[in-house]
Design an enzyme around this catalytic site. Sequence first.
Site, short mmCIF file in Angstrom:
data_model
loop_
_atom_site.label_atom_id
_atom_site.label_comp_id
_atom_site.label_asym_id
_atom_site.label_seq_id
_atom_site.Cartn_x
_atom_site.Cartn_y
_atom_site.Cartn_z
N LYS A 1 5.50 10.51 0.29
CA LYS A 1 6.08 9.87 1.47
C LYS A 1 6.82 8.58 1.16
CE LYS A 1 3.57 7.85 4.73
NZ LYS A 1 2.76 7.60 5.96
N TYR B 1 43.84 19.73 -12.07
CA TYR B 1 42.58 19.26 -12.62
C TYR B 1 42.89 18.37 -13.82
CZ TYR B 1 38.32 18.99 -15.31
OH TYR B 1 37.24 18.51 -16.01
N ALA C 1 -0.47 4.48 -1.42
CA ALA C 1 -1.37 5.46 -2.02
C ALA C 1 -1.53 6.72 -1.19
CB ALA C 1 -2.75 4.83 -2.25
N GLU D 1 -9.36 0.60 15.64
CA GLU D 1 -8.55 1.77 15.33
C GLU D 1 -8.55 2.74 16.52
OE1 GLU D 1 -6.68 2.04 12.70
OE2 GLU D 1 -7.42 0.12 11.93
N LEU E 1 0.85 -1.20 0.00
CA LEU E 1 0.00 0.00 0.00
C LEU E 1 0.88 1.25 0.00
CD1 LEU E 1 -2.65 -1.17 2.64
CD2 LEU E 1 -2.57 -1.58 0.16
N ARG F 1 1.81 14.79 6.78
CA ARG F 1 2.62 15.15 7.94
C ARG F 1 4.12 15.17 7.63
NH1 ARG F 1 0.08 11.19 12.39
NH2 ARG F 1 -0.55 10.07 10.50
N ARG G 1 35.33 12.78 -9.70
CA ARG G 1 34.03 12.83 -10.35
C ARG G 1 33.84 11.58 -11.21
NH1 ARG G 1 34.33 18.53 -13.15
NH2 ARG G 1 32.32 17.85 -14.02
#
Length: 550
Positions: free
Chosen positions: A26, A396, A14, A185, A12, A19, A363
Site C-alpha cells: 500500500k 524514424y 508496516a 478506537e 509507520l 483492502r 523516446r
Amino acid sequence: MTTAQPAAVIILAAGGGTRMRSSLPKPLHTLAGRSMLGHAITAAQGLDPQRIAVVVRYERDAVAAHVAEIDPSLLIVDQDEIPGTGRAVQCALSVLDAAAQAQAAIAGVPEGSEGHGGGEGLTGPVVVMAGDIPLLDTATLDELLAAHVAGANAVTVLTAEVDDATGYGRIVRDETTGDVLGIVEHGDATEAQREIREINSSIYVFDAAVLRRGLGQVDQANSQGEVYLTDVLAIARAEGGRVRAVCTPDHFVVEGVNNRAQLAVLRAELNRRILHRWMLDGVTVVDPASTWVDVDVDLEQDVTLLPGTQLHGATIIREGATIGPDTTLTDVEVGVHATVTRTQAQLSVIGDDAKVGPFSYLRPGTVLGTAGKIGGFVETKNATIGDGSKIPHLSYVGDATIGEHTNIGAATIFVNYDGVHKHHSTVGSFSRTGADNLFVAPVHIGDGVYTGAGSVIRNDVPSGALAVSAGAQRNIEGWVERRRPGTDAARAAERIRLESTATELGAQARAELAQADHQATLPLPSPPTATENQDAPRPGTAGTTEGHRD
C-alpha cells in the site's frame, strides 16, 4: 525551516493494506508522481529532523528498497510479530535510542548528560505519522510541532472534524479545558462516542521520555488484540502531562488511504491543488479536469496547458511554451515558446521555439535544437537534432546526430540495428535528404549533401555530393498475367491488353471480338426440369426423352 527541530520522525509503513487488493504494498501506490510513502518522507524531511525512521513489515524488502532510493540515510526498522501501531513505534524508538547512544559515545558525551542522549537515548520531540496520508504537508506538521513546543505538552495530536467518522478513532476532550482525555478506537467506542465528529489523524508529537515510558506500560487488552499507540495518551495524562490537540480545518491533509477509491479521491484533490497553485503563478490551464501535473514538475510563467495534457516526473516547461492537447511528457524539458502537440515523450529535451507533433513519439535521449521540428508520425530515440533542422513526417530517427538546418525527407528510416548491436549515424548541416531514404548505420553524411528519393545509403557521403542508389527502371511486360493469373490485377491487365489489341484490328475482327465479349457476359442456361407428367431426362440424353421405356 521549522520553528523547532524534532529529535526524530517515525513513519509507520508496516501494514499489509489488504483492502487495496494489490500485490503492490500500500505505501508504494502513487499519486502525482510520488508514492504515498514518498509524500510522507518529503513532508518529514521538511521538518529537518535529526533522524527519520521508517517502520516496515509487509513486503519488507520492496518497501525498504523504495525508502533507500528516496534517501539512503533513513533508518529502516522492522516490526516484529506483535501487532499494533504502539508496537511499531516501540520498535522504532529502540532503534532511534541505540542510534542516539552511539552518536553520543562517538562524540564523547558522558553517560547521562542532560539533553545529549547519552543515557536512556533519544530526547526531545518525536513526530509519529502514518505512511498512507499523502496530502499531509510540512506546513501542517510544523504547526503541530510549534504548538507542542509552545505548550510544553507531553503529547500533541493532529485532529480534524469530518461528516462521517466511521473507522476513525474519536477524540474525547475535557469540556472545560479542551485537553484530550483520550482517543477511543472506532471498534471500542460507545454509541455516544461514535457521535463525535473530531477524529484522530494518527499524527502525533510526543516527548521522547513520555513516549518511552508509555510504551512500556501498554498491552493488547482491546477488541483487536493490538498494542495501541493511543493508549500512551491516557498514560501521559495519568502522569500529569498535558495532552492537547491541534484541529486542522483542512480535512484532506489527514485523510488516509485504505482502498483504491479513496486513493482516486485524494489523487484528484492533490492534482486540483497543484493546478490551482500553478494557475495563481501565471500558468494557463484550459481544462483542469483533463490536465494532470505531478508534484515535481516545474512550470514557468505564461505556459499554456491544453486539454488532455499530462506532465510527469521532473518535467520542466519554460516560459511561453504551449503543451497539448493530448500530450504526455515524462522527464522532459521544453524550451521557451516551444509548441508540443499530441505527443508522447520521455527523457528528452525540446529547444526554444521548437515544434513537435502532432502524433510524435520522442523516446529517451532525444534532443531537439532551437527552432527545430519533429513533425507528424515521427519517432526518435537517442537522437540529437541540431538548431533549425526538421524531420517533418513519417520517419524514424534512432541513434543519430543531425546537424543544423538540415531537412530530412518524408518516410526516412535510420537503420540502426544489425540484429545484435545498435550503430550510430550522422547527417551534417544544411543537407537535404530525399523522401523514402534508408540510412544504414554506421554511415556519415557530410554538410550540404543531397540524396535522391528512394535511396539506400550504405556508404559515407562527402560534403557537397549528391547520393543516389536506385538503378534504371525496368518494366517487365505481361508479368502479372503470367505470374498472377486469375487475380483481379491480372483480369484488369487482360482487359486493357484486349482493348489495346482491338484498336489494331479491322472492323470485322473488332465486331467479332465485341460479339464474343457480349456472349461471355450472358448467363449460362439452366438445365431442363421435368413437368408434372414427364420424367426428368436421364444423363446423356441431351434434354430429350429418347430411350425412355414404360
